[in-house]
Design a protein around this motif. Sequence first.
Motif, PDB file in Angstrom:
ATOM      1  N   UNK A 166       0.837  -1.204   0.000  1.00  0.00           N
ATOM      2  CA  UNK A 166       0.000   0.000   0.000  1.00  0.00           C
ATOM      3  C   UNK A 166       0.866   1.246   0.000  1.00  0.00           C
ATOM      4  N   UNK A 167       0.416   2.230  -0.807  1.00  0.00           N
ATOM      5  CA  UNK A 167       1.052   3.542  -0.793  1.00  0.00           C
ATOM      6  C   UNK A 167      -0.028   4.530  -0.337  1.00  0.00           C
ATOM      7  N   UNK A 168       0.040   4.992   0.916  1.00  0.00           N
ATOM      8  CA  UNK A 168      -1.008   5.906   1.391  1.00  0.00           C
ATOM      9  C   UNK A 168      -0.837   7.304   0.792  1.00  0.00           C
ATOM     10  N   UNK A 169      -1.986   7.926   0.496  1.00  0.00           N
ATOM     11  CA  UNK A 169      -1.979   9.316   0.053  1.00  0.00           C
ATOM     12  C   UNK A 169      -3.237   9.999   0.562  1.00  0.00           C
ATOM     13  N   UNK A 170      -3.177  11.328   0.684  1.00  0.00           N
ATOM     14  CA  UNK A 170      -4.288  12.103   1.239  1.00  0.00           C
ATOM     15  C   UNK A 170      -5.032  12.800   0.110  1.00  0.00           C
ATOM     16  N   UNK A 171      -6.367  12.787   0.239  1.00  0.00           N
ATOM     17  CA  UNK A 171      -7.212  13.463  -0.745  1.00  0.00           C
ATOM     18  C   UNK A 171      -8.227  14.317   0.004  1.00  0.00           C
ATOM     19  N   UNK A 172      -8.806  15.289  -0.696  1.00  0.00           N
ATOM     20  CA  UNK A 172      -9.867  16.133  -0.141  1.00  0.00           C
ATOM     21  C   UNK A 172     -11.210  15.604  -0.636  1.00  0.00           C
ATOM     22  N   UNK A 173     -12.124  15.394   0.291  1.00  0.00           N
ATOM     23  CA  UNK A 173     -13.445  14.870  -0.032  1.00  0.00           C
ATOM     24  C   UNK A 173     -14.488  15.851   0.498  1.00  0.00           C
ATOM     25  N   UNK A 174     -15.500  16.131  -0.329  1.00  0.00           N
ATOM     26  CA  UNK A 174     -16.580  17.011   0.131  1.00  0.00           C
ATOM     27  C   UNK A 174     -17.603  16.188   0.910  1.00  0.00           C
ATOM     28  N   UNK A 175     -17.897  16.630   2.121  1.00  0.00           N
ATOM     29  CA  UNK A 175     -18.855  15.955   2.987  1.00  0.00           C
ATOM     30  C   UNK A 175     -20.033  16.906   3.194  1.00  0.00           C
ATOM     31  N   UNK A 176     -21.245  16.420   2.964  1.00  0.00           N
ATOM     32  CA  UNK A 176     -22.436  17.260   3.119  1.00  0.00           C
ATOM     33  C   UNK A 176     -23.384  16.627   4.137  1.00  0.00           C
TER      34      UNK A 176
END
Length: 127
Positions: A102-112
């Motif tokens: 596994x190669x972890x990476x961070x992403x931005x997710x819109x939560x409503x």
Amino acid sequence: VCSLVEAIHYETLEETYQVQRCFTGKDRVCDTTYKIDTTTKDDYQCCNVETPNCYMEEKTINDVTCTNTVEFNCRLDKSAKNDGYGQSDVVCDRVPKQDCYNIPRKIQVEVCKTDIHRYCEKFSNIF
């Protein structure tokens, strides 16, 4: 021999009624004023208002990287030819192998989420 005999039975009911007697009258109308009293009553109309509440949230996901390889397991094959004398053959078995990581990476997710607010408006009714 049969015969029918008619017998009438009366039931007395009491009924209440009113008698109204009308008459004609004369009133003086000139120079007469009337003051009408009014009252104001406040009435509130309310409803629930749904509003979306959205924001960005950071999440960690994993990229999976895999490598497919083949390992060989080899051994000497002693055949029974020539009474065990002579050249031995090398026999190899192919063993497929897969290595993943596994190669972890961070992403931005819109939560409503939905927020519910109570909204009221005042109406003034005159009676």
